[in-house]
Scaffold this active site. Structure first.
Site, PDB file in Angstrom:
ATOM      1  N   SER A   1      -9.741  16.683 -27.135  1.00  0.00           N
ATOM      2  CA  SER A   1     -10.302  17.666 -27.138  1.00  0.00           C
ATOM      3  C   SER A   1      -9.833  18.481 -27.643  1.00  0.00           C
ATOM      4  O   SER A   1      -8.940  19.377 -27.230  1.00  0.00           O
ATOM      5  CB  SER A   1     -11.475  17.421 -25.884  1.00  0.00           C
TER       6      SER A   1
ATOM      7  N   TYR B   1     -12.940  21.375 -17.489  1.00  0.00           N
ATOM      8  CA  TYR B   1     -13.089  20.179 -18.490  1.00  0.00           C
ATOM      9  C   TYR B   1     -11.849  20.851 -19.119  1.00  0.00           C
ATOM     10  O   TYR B   1     -11.142  20.021 -19.719  1.00  0.00           O
ATOM     11  CB  TYR B   1     -14.316  20.710 -19.102  1.00  0.00           C
TER      12      TYR B   1
HETATM   13  N1  LIG Z   1     -17.898  13.495 -28.905  1.00  0.00           N
HETATM   14  C1  LIG Z   1     -17.425  14.646 -28.608  1.00  0.00           C
HETATM   15  O1  LIG Z   1     -17.848  15.456 -29.733  1.00  0.00           O
HETATM   16  C2  LIG Z   1     -16.167  14.965 -28.458  1.00  0.00           C
HETATM   17  C3  LIG Z   1     -15.568  16.045 -28.742  1.00  0.00           C
HETATM   18  C4  LIG Z   1     -14.111  16.316 -27.725  1.00  0.00           C
HETATM   19  C5  LIG Z   1     -13.678  15.447 -27.462  1.00  0.00           C
HETATM   20  N2  LIG Z   1     -14.421  14.526 -27.053  1.00  0.00           N
HETATM   21  C6  LIG Z   1     -13.781  13.401 -26.345  1.00  0.00           C
HETATM   22  O2  LIG Z   1     -14.170  11.901 -27.021  1.00  0.00           O
HETATM   23  C7  LIG Z   1     -14.475  10.309 -25.537  1.00  0.00           C
HETATM   24  C8  LIG Z   1     -15.330  10.329 -25.833  1.00  0.00           C
HETATM   25  O3  LIG Z   1     -16.113  10.541 -26.092  1.00  0.00           O
HETATM   26  P1  LIG Z   1     -17.590  10.737 -25.707  1.00  0.00           P
HETATM   27  O4  LIG Z   1     -18.411  11.679 -26.920  1.00  0.00           O
HETATM   28  O5  LIG Z   1     -18.018   8.925 -25.923  1.00  0.00           O
HETATM   29  O6  LIG Z   1     -18.312  10.270 -24.435  1.00  0.00           O
HETATM   30  P2  LIG Z   1     -18.064   9.640 -23.474  1.00  0.00           P
HETATM   31  O7  LIG Z   1     -19.201  10.385 -21.870  1.00  0.00           O
HETATM   32  O8  LIG Z   1     -17.066  10.138 -22.679  1.00  0.00           O
HETATM   33  O9  LIG Z   1     -18.636   8.019 -23.107  1.00  0.00           O
HETATM   34  C9  LIG Z   1     -17.447   6.963 -23.820  1.00  0.00           C
HETATM   35  C10 LIG Z   1     -17.359   6.488 -23.085  1.00  0.00           C
HETATM   36  O10 LIG Z   1     -16.634   6.187 -22.056  1.00  0.00           O
HETATM   37  C11 LIG Z   1     -17.432   4.922 -20.806  1.00  0.00           C
HETATM   38  N3  LIG Z   1     -17.501   6.448 -19.973  1.00  0.00           N
HETATM   39  C12 LIG Z   1     -17.844   7.270 -19.428  1.00  0.00           C
HETATM   40  N4  LIG Z   1     -17.825   7.996 -18.585  1.00  0.00           N
HETATM   41  C13 LIG Z   1     -16.929   6.749 -17.644  1.00  0.00           C
HETATM   42  C14 LIG Z   1     -16.710   6.196 -16.092  1.00  0.00           C
HETATM   43  N5  LIG Z   1     -17.292   7.704 -15.297  1.00  0.00           N
HETATM   44  N6  LIG Z   1     -16.894   5.602 -16.051  1.00  0.00           N
HETATM   45  C15 LIG Z   1     -16.796   4.766 -17.508  1.00  0.00           C
HETATM   46  N7  LIG Z   1     -16.675   5.054 -18.196  1.00  0.00           N
HETATM   47  C16 LIG Z   1     -17.672   5.922 -18.445  1.00  0.00           C
HETATM   48  C17 LIG Z   1     -19.192   5.483 -21.997  1.00  0.00           C
HETATM   49  O11 LIG Z   1     -19.839   4.458 -21.210  1.00  0.00           O
HETATM   50  P3  LIG Z   1     -21.112   4.819 -19.978  1.00  0.00           P
HETATM   51  O12 LIG Z   1     -21.400   6.327 -20.560  1.00  0.00           O
HETATM   52  O13 LIG Z   1     -21.999   3.839 -20.071  1.00  0.00           O
HETATM   53  O14 LIG Z   1     -20.301   4.809 -18.957  1.00  0.00           O
HETATM   54  C18 LIG Z   1     -18.046   5.390 -23.302  1.00  0.00           C
HETATM   55  O15 LIG Z   1     -18.483   3.929 -22.873  1.00  0.00           O
HETATM   56  C19 LIG Z   1     -14.049  12.347 -24.431  1.00  0.00           C
HETATM   57  O16 LIG Z   1     -12.496  11.380 -23.902  1.00  0.00           O
HETATM   58  C20 LIG Z   1     -14.635  12.876 -25.256  1.00  0.00           C
HETATM   59  O17 LIG Z   1     -13.332  14.565 -24.082  1.00  0.00           O
HETATM   60  C21 LIG Z   1     -15.695  13.815 -27.256  1.00  0.00           C
END
Ligand SMILES: NC(=O)c1ccc[n+]([C@@H]2O[C@H](COP(=O)([O-])OP(=O)(O)OC[C@H]3O[C@@H](n4cnc5c(N)ncnc54)[C@H](OP(=O)(O)O)[C@@H]3O)[C@@H](O)[C@H]2O)c1
Length: 262
Positions: free
Chosen positions: A143, A156
């Site tokens: 990120s 974070y």
């Molecule tokens: N979206 C943004 O704006 C953004 C910005 C910067 C960086 N990122 C990074 O991009 C990545 C993806 O983010 P995201 O926004 O899609 O949200 P996320 O909450 O990280 O979810 C992504 C995936 O991971 C699963 N997941 C989350 N926590 C988990 C756990 N404890 N155990 C098993 N599976 C888990 C979720 O499914 P379940 O919830 O069903 O488990 C989903 O399939 C992350 O590393 C985040 O830091 C995102």
């Protein structure tokens, strides 16, 4: 073009049910790579698995919380009989925000356990096998938050900084063994997790990326690590880098406060 000879025949996506993780799954299935998808919620996991199975690849799903003490063992057991050529560690959006000294230390620990401990354990396991085999890829999703400290989400940001610096060292260690390492740095991305968190994507000037696009960028740049800043956010990352930390922090903090309406 995703090279299945380097990154197949199986890929593991930790966080492979929604958003960027689901986009990785679709694009890897298009390249003929079989998938192990991991997530907590059964509904989106089954939905993504069905969608990629329809493309003709074999899919295994593991409905588990990466924070569970037995998670890594369960993942190893579910993959010991197949050759995993690619690990995508995508799960990791912030699960807890609070001013640090007022917050709950155990919940901060959860952010660290997901972004650091679980990521290290899976990278160690699958990376070791890839090194022996002399090929493979490790893609860690990071990120822009990891470029500069943030108030309220200090843990974070620090965990994401860890991920990037870790990926850089790992890239140096594995490049002569045919294993590609990439930290894919995301800015704001339109994922279900962010939609549920109520992020306002319409703030003027905000760069909002789409999951399909950043996943495509990540897979395209995987052979050219150690870091790729996705979604046209290079200038934002540059603004958060440099030796004058207090000035950088003041500026970014003021912008962040405006973004969250404070
Ligand atoms: N979206 C943004 O704006 C953004 C910005 C910067 C960086 N990122 C990074 O991009 C990545 C993806 O983010 P995201 O926004 O899609 O949200 P996320 O909450 O990280 O979810 C992504 C995936 O991971 C699963 N997941 C989350 N926590 C988990 C756990 N404890 N155990 C098993 N599976 C888990 C979720 O499914 P379940 O919830 O069903 O488990 C989903 O399939 C992350 O590393 C985040 O830091 C995102």
């Amino acid at each position: 073009m995703i090279d299945a000879a380097t990154y197949g025949p199986w890929a593991v996506i930790a966080g492979g049910s929604e958003g960027v993780g689901a986009a990785f799954a679709q694009q890897l299935a298009d390249a003929g790579i079989n998938l192990v998808l991991i997530a907590r919620k059964p509904g989106p996991l089954a939905e993504t698995a069905d969608a990629v199975r329809a493309k003709g690849v074999t899919v295994r799903t593991l409905e588990l919380d990466l924070l569970d003490p037995g998670a890594v063992k369960a993942i190893r057991e579910a993959t010991d009989d197949v050759e995993v050529g690619l690990l995508v560690f995508n799960a990791g959006a912030n699960s807890y925000g609070s001013d640090f000294v007022d917050g709950d230390l155990e919940r901060f620990q959860g952010v660290i356990d997901l972004n650091i401990t679980a990521q290290l354990a899976l990278t160690h396991h699958f990376g070791g096998r890839m090194k022996l085999r002399g090929r493979g890829g490790i893609l860690l999703v990071g990120s822009l938050a990891g470029y500069l400290g943030t108030a309220h989400t200090a843990v974070y940001s620090a965990a994401k900084a860890f991920g990037r610096v870790f990926a850089e060292g790992l890239w140096l260690e594995l490049r002569e063994h045919g294993v590609h390492v990439l930290e894919l740095v995301l800015g704001v991305t339109r994922t279900p997790a962010m939609e549920r968190a109520g992020l306002d994507f319409s703030v003027p000037g905000l760069i909002v990326a789409e999951p399909d696009d950043v996943a495509r960028e990540g897979l395209a740049h995987l052979p050219h690590g150690p870091v790729w800043i996705a979604g046209g956010n290079d200038a934002v990352a540059a603004k958060r880098s440099g030796p004058e930390r207090a000035a950088l922090l003041e500026k970014a903090h003021a912008g962040h406060q405006r973004l969250i309406g404070r």
